[in-house]
Design a protein around this motif. Structure first.
Motif, PDB file in Angstrom:
ATOM      1  N   ARG A 127      -3.136  13.343  -0.573  1.00  0.00           N
ATOM      2  CA  ARG A 127      -2.844  14.073  -1.426  1.00  0.00           C
ATOM      3  C   ARG A 127      -1.703  14.844  -0.954  1.00  0.00           C
ATOM      4  NH1 ARG A 127      -7.943  16.010  -2.587  1.00  0.00           N
ATOM      5  NH2 ARG A 127      -7.550  17.376  -0.609  1.00  0.00           N
ATOM      6  N   LEU A 128      -1.349  15.321   0.100  1.00  0.00           N
ATOM      7  CA  LEU A 128      -0.234  15.778   0.660  1.00  0.00           C
ATOM      8  C   LEU A 128       0.746  14.385   1.101  1.00  0.00           C
ATOM      9  CD1 LEU A 128      -1.558  18.079   3.910  1.00  0.00           C
ATOM     10  CD2 LEU A 128      -0.894  18.515   1.811  1.00  0.00           C
ATOM     11  N   TRP A 162       4.252  15.056  -0.595  1.00  0.00           N
ATOM     12  CA  TRP A 162       5.669  14.677  -0.193  1.00  0.00           C
ATOM     13  C   TRP A 162       7.000  13.472  -0.883  1.00  0.00           C
ATOM     14  CZ3 TRP A 162       8.266  11.256   3.540  1.00  0.00           C
ATOM     15  CH2 TRP A 162       8.356  11.550   4.553  1.00  0.00           C
ATOM     16  N   ALA A 163       6.317  12.327  -1.060  1.00  0.00           N
ATOM     17  CA  ALA A 163       6.759  11.536  -1.683  1.00  0.00           C
ATOM     18  C   ALA A 163       7.608  11.538  -3.626  1.00  0.00           C
ATOM     19  CB  ALA A 163       6.032  10.624  -1.444  1.00  0.00           C
ATOM     20  N   ARG A 164       7.108  12.962  -3.654  1.00  0.00           N
ATOM     21  CA  ARG A 164       7.838  13.369  -5.089  1.00  0.00           C
ATOM     22  C   ARG A 164       8.943  12.964  -5.574  1.00  0.00           C
ATOM     23  NH1 ARG A 164       4.725  15.177  -9.496  1.00  0.00           N
ATOM     24  NH2 ARG A 164       6.375  16.679  -9.763  1.00  0.00           N
ATOM     25  N   ILE A 170      -8.064   0.521  -5.528  1.00  0.00           N
ATOM     26  CA  ILE A 170      -5.742   1.021  -5.675  1.00  0.00           C
ATOM     27  C   ILE A 170      -6.468   2.635  -6.427  1.00  0.00           C
ATOM     28  CG2 ILE A 170      -3.755   1.223  -7.014  1.00  0.00           C
ATOM     29  CD1 ILE A 170      -4.239  -1.203  -5.122  1.00  0.00           C
ATOM     30  N   VAL A 171      -5.931   3.741  -5.318  1.00  0.00           N
ATOM     31  CA  VAL A 171      -5.653   5.018  -6.077  1.00  0.00           C
ATOM     32  C   VAL A 171      -4.175   5.437  -5.654  1.00  0.00           C
ATOM     33  CG1 VAL A 171      -5.743   5.614  -3.842  1.00  0.00           C
ATOM     34  CG2 VAL A 171      -6.598   6.887  -5.123  1.00  0.00           C
ATOM     35  N   TYR A 172      -4.184   5.678  -7.096  1.00  0.00           N
ATOM     36  CA  TYR A 172      -2.752   6.804  -8.085  1.00  0.00           C
ATOM     37  C   TYR A 172      -2.845   7.850  -7.194  1.00  0.00           C
ATOM     38  CZ  TYR A 172      -1.927   2.345 -10.489  1.00  0.00           C
ATOM     39  OH  TYR A 172      -1.417   1.457 -11.342  1.00  0.00           O
ATOM     40  N   VAL A 173      -1.232   8.494  -5.774  1.00  0.00           N
ATOM     41  CA  VAL A 173      -1.832   9.553  -4.948  1.00  0.00           C
ATOM     42  C   VAL A 173      -0.462  10.761  -5.726  1.00  0.00           C
ATOM     43  CG1 VAL A 173      -2.673   8.809  -3.576  1.00  0.00           C
ATOM     44  CG2 VAL A 173      -0.406   8.730  -3.424  1.00  0.00           C
ATOM     45  N   ALA A 174       0.433  10.149  -6.481  1.00  0.00           N
ATOM     46  CA  ALA A 174       1.325  11.172  -7.041  1.00  0.00           C
ATOM     47  C   ALA A 174       2.252  10.213  -8.825  1.00  0.00           C
ATOM     48  CB  ALA A 174       2.802  10.936  -6.326  1.00  0.00           C
ATOM     49  N   GLN A 175       2.809  10.812  -9.116  1.00  0.00           N
ATOM     50  CA  GLN A 175       3.740  10.755 -10.836  1.00  0.00           C
ATOM     51  C   GLN A 175       4.438  11.321 -10.895  1.00  0.00           C
ATOM     52  OE1 GLN A 175       2.463  10.091 -14.688  1.00  0.00           O
ATOM     53  NE2 GLN A 175       1.666   8.423 -14.092  1.00  0.00           N
ATOM     54  N   VAL A 176       5.471  11.096 -10.903  1.00  0.00           N
ATOM     55  CA  VAL A 176       6.749  11.884 -11.773  1.00  0.00           C
ATOM     56  C   VAL A 176       7.303  11.417 -12.912  1.00  0.00           C
ATOM     57  CG1 VAL A 176       9.060  12.255 -12.171  1.00  0.00           C
ATOM     58  CG2 VAL A 176       7.855  12.568 -10.051  1.00  0.00           C
ATOM     59  N   ALA A 191      12.258   4.595   5.951  1.00  0.00           N
ATOM     60  CA  ALA A 191      13.090   5.721   7.009  1.00  0.00           C
ATOM     61  C   ALA A 191      12.294   7.232   7.178  1.00  0.00           C
ATOM     62  CB  ALA A 191      13.829   5.618   7.328  1.00  0.00           C
ATOM     63  N   ALA A 192      11.839   8.053   6.162  1.00  0.00           N
ATOM     64  CA  ALA A 192      11.820   9.435   6.215  1.00  0.00           C
ATOM     65  C   ALA A 192      10.386   9.153   6.554  1.00  0.00           C
ATOM     66  CB  ALA A 192      11.341   9.666   4.976  1.00  0.00           C
TER      67      ALA A 192
END
Length: 264
Positions: free
Chosen positions: A92-93, A97-99, A123-129, A257-258
């Motif tokens: 989740r974090l 953080w990737a948003r 496959i699990v989706y952890v973020a979406q915009v 890199a981040a």
């Protein structure tokens, strides 16, 4: 008069990196267990890590007592249930953080951006915009899908040896989501070869008719991760692909890199 002397136990001994050696060793053993499929014997851990059996046995006893490892009836050791909570929280974090990186993808491509992880065989989706278009794609964060019909699945499995991919497909099956879903191991392995050759993966109406997805893996991610954009096939055309893929690859490199600089 006797003099006192201080002794440094293994648990408090500093490592070359300045950390605590026993902690570094314990986490190394957990990662080796994960790489081996989640269950190993002490002799296997000793062979792969180079640590003596007494040291491994002592570390494993501590991990078992804490719930991070459990001992099986066959005397082998398996990853424990307390790791699930840590993994879910970390996922989740990582998604949160990737948003900002996904938001940049939306700004530059106009399409919905996703981040997904390989979790076991799924496959699990952890973020979406989401896209700003009125007609846009939506995938619920936390949704789990089989990898063979998704762009992110192809991007992630392209980095996995063919024999391991075949084993995964034999466990999950290759059910067709649409008439364009790849449903044979040989066909899927050929698609993975295309991913390695091209540097990106395509889901061309394979998960849902009328939807195309472009995906790339995040290089050197601490856990297998991929980012993607998805949109109507009428917008994510071959011409659009030529413009979108370099953006995906650049954002993936920046995200990598981040993650490295943050120690994630």
């Amino acid at each position: 008069m006797p003099t006192s002397s201080a002794s440094t136990t293994d648990s408090a001994k500093p490592s070359a990196s300045g950390g605590v050696q026993s902690l570094e060793r314990a986490f190394d053993l957990l990662e080796r267990m994960a790489d081996a499929g989640g269950e190993v014997g002490l002799s296997e851990l000793s062979a792969s890590s180079g640590l003596p059996l007494p040291t491994i046995h002592r570390l494993m006893r501590t991990l078992v007592a804490c719930g991070y490892v459990r001992q099986q009836p066959n005397r082998r050791y398996a990853l424990g249930p307390r790791l699930i909570r840590l993994g879910e929280s970390a996922s989740r974090l990582l998604g949160t953080w990737a948003r900002p990186y996904l938001a940049r993808l939306v700004e530059e491509t106009g399409e919905t951006a996703n981040m997904a992880l390989l979790d076991g065989d799924e496959i699990v989706y952890v973020a979406q915009v989401p896209s700003k278009h009125s007609m846009r794609m939506f995938t619920e964060v936390g949704r789990r899908v089989l990898p063979h019909s998704t762009g992110v699945g192809k991007a992630l499995l392209a980095n996995v040896p063919d024999d391991e991919v075949r084993a995964l497909l034999s466990r999950t099956g290759m059910q067709a989501a649409t008439e364009k879903t790849i449903t044979t191991p040989d066909g899927f392995l050929a698609a993975l070869e295309d991913v390695r050759r091209l540097g990106y993966a395509i889901d061309d109406n394979e998960q849902e008719i009328g939807v195309r997805c472009l995906a790339v893996s995040v290089p050197d991610s601490p856990t297998a991760a991929a980012i993607s954009i998805s949109g109507p096939a009428g917008r994510v055309t071959e011409a659009a692909t030529d413009k979108i893929v370099p953006v995906l690859q650049q954002v993936a490199a920046e995200l990598s890199a981040a993650l490295a600089s943050s120690g994630a």
